[in-house]
Design an enzyme around this catalytic site. Structure first.
Site, PDB file in Angstrom:
ATOM      1  N   LYS A   1      24.155  -4.821  33.968  1.00 27.33           N
ATOM      2  CA  LYS A   1      24.012  -3.482  34.572  1.00 27.33           C
ATOM      3  C   LYS A   1      23.192  -2.565  33.659  1.00 27.33           C
ATOM      4  CE  LYS A   1      28.529  -2.877  34.809  1.00 27.33           C
ATOM      5  NZ  LYS A   1      28.970  -4.176  34.228  1.00 27.33           N
TER       6      LYS A   1
ATOM      7  N   ARG B   1      25.976 -10.659  22.771  1.00 27.78           N
ATOM      8  CA  ARG B   1      25.385  -9.311  22.841  1.00 27.78           C
ATOM      9  C   ARG B   1      25.440  -8.587  21.494  1.00 27.78           C
ATOM     10  NH1 ARG B   1      27.324  -5.144  27.331  1.00 27.78           N
ATOM     11  NH2 ARG B   1      29.358  -5.456  26.345  1.00 27.78           N
TER      12      ARG B   1
ATOM     13  N   ARG C   1      34.337   2.375  39.828  1.00 31.29           N
ATOM     14  CA  ARG C   1      34.928   1.080  39.511  1.00 31.29           C
ATOM     15  C   ARG C   1      36.246   0.857  40.219  1.00 31.29           C
ATOM     16  NH1 ARG C   1      32.393   0.174  34.164  1.00 31.29           N
ATOM     17  NH2 ARG C   1      33.255  -1.681  33.283  1.00 31.29           N
TER      18      ARG C   1
ATOM     19  N   ARG D   1      38.825  -7.704  30.847  1.00 35.25           N
ATOM     20  CA  ARG D   1      37.836  -6.926  31.627  1.00 35.25           C
ATOM     21  C   ARG D   1      37.457  -7.677  32.914  1.00 35.25           C
ATOM     22  NH1 ARG D   1      33.749  -6.550  27.016  1.00 35.25           N
ATOM     23  NH2 ARG D   1      32.282  -5.641  28.489  1.00 35.25           N
TER      24      ARG D   1
ATOM     25  N   ARG E   1      30.037  -4.871  20.090  1.00 36.55           N
ATOM     26  CA  ARG E   1      31.001  -3.927  20.654  1.00 36.55           C
ATOM     27  C   ARG E   1      32.417  -4.426  20.440  1.00 36.55           C
ATOM     28  NH1 ARG E   1      29.152  -2.210  26.627  1.00 36.55           N
ATOM     29  NH2 ARG E   1      31.319  -2.715  27.057  1.00 36.55           N
TER      30      ARG E   1
END
Ligand code: AP5
Ligand code: MG
Length: 212
Positions: A13, A128, A89, A172, A161
């Site tokens: 996203k 990431r 969400r 998540r 993160r």
């Protein structure tokens, strides 16, 4: 352009929001980035959000909608259009957004739903790297920085993160399936849904989003 981007964690996203900004000038607004900025600044909102974000759970709707209300009311939103990344969400947030937009006299153009197998997103999140200063996102394999561990754009040290740990990623994913996936029906009924295959390279995904 007035878009919302819906999809599981790690689907891309933020990556697509950046491409859309660069090529169309529309304003990317990520609820996750707004929470992380508040957390970094140690504000009351940040301290509240931290306990949810670090466990991979959703910040309560009224808090999230309040934060987005303040952001969407700023004049640049009307001037440039927007790409909402990660908001709404939940069904409550989708209804909240409808109210906010009607108060502002703005209409939603499209809701983009990214579809991708779960193992692909887990691999993306596992690699990431994020720049804590400018927000640029890299990947150890798919998009490595030119200099190991250093942001190409601003030269800061890249970080992982805190919520990109395997346990939190699983939570998540669960939260996405339970709370967010039902938004597909909501936007389908409104005739606004575009399903996009998120498995391809960033450019291929981008072309699916903008195709007429
Ligand atoms: P948020 O920051 O929104 O996290 P998320 O939804 O889990 O999504 P990510 O940012 O992890 O992934 P992304 O889809 O942006 O992927 P990216 O482009 O980085 O939210 C964090 C937390 O904040 C939530 O858990 C919650 O606690 C709270 N929160 C946020 N919004 C909320 C709300 N509305 N209500 C309540 N709470 C809220 O890409 C991932 C990696 O893959 C990168 O390394 C990238 O380089 C790579 N990549 C991207 N696209 C491709 C591609 N096409 N091919 C190969 N690699 C790719
Ligand atoms: Mg993101």
């Amino acid at each position: 352009m007035r878009l919302i981007l819906i999809g599981p964690p790690g689907v891309g996203k933020g990556t697509q929001a950046t491409l859309l900004k660069e090529r169309t000038g529309a304003l990317p607004i990520s609820s996750g980035d707004l929470f992380r900025a508040e957390m970094c600044a140690g504000t009351e909102l940040g301290n509240l959000a931290k306990s949810y974000v670090e466990r991979g759970q959703l910040v309560p709707d009224e808090v999230t909608i309040g934060m987005m209300r303040r952001r969407l009311a700023k004049p640049d939103v009307r001037e440039r259009g927007f790409i909402l990344d990660g908001f709404p969400r939940t069904l409550g947030q989708a209804e909240g957004l409808d109210h906010l937009l009607s108060e502002l006299g703005l209409e939603l153009g499209q809701a983009v739903l990214f579809e991708v197998p779960e193992d692909v997103v887990v691999a993306r999140l596992g690699g990431r790297l994020t720049c804590p200063s400018c927000g640029e996102v890299f990947h150890r394999v798919n998009r490595p920085p030119k200099v190991d561990g250093v942001c190409d754009r601003c030269g800061s040290a890249l970080a992982v993160r805190k919520d990109d740990q395997p346990e939190t990623i699983r939570e998540r994913m669960r939260v996405f399936r339970e709370a967010t996936a039902p938004l597909a029906d909501y936007y389908e009924r409104l005739g606004l849904l575009r399903r996009v295959n998120g498995s391809g390279a960033p450019e291929a995904v981008y072309q699916e989003i903008v195709r007429p």
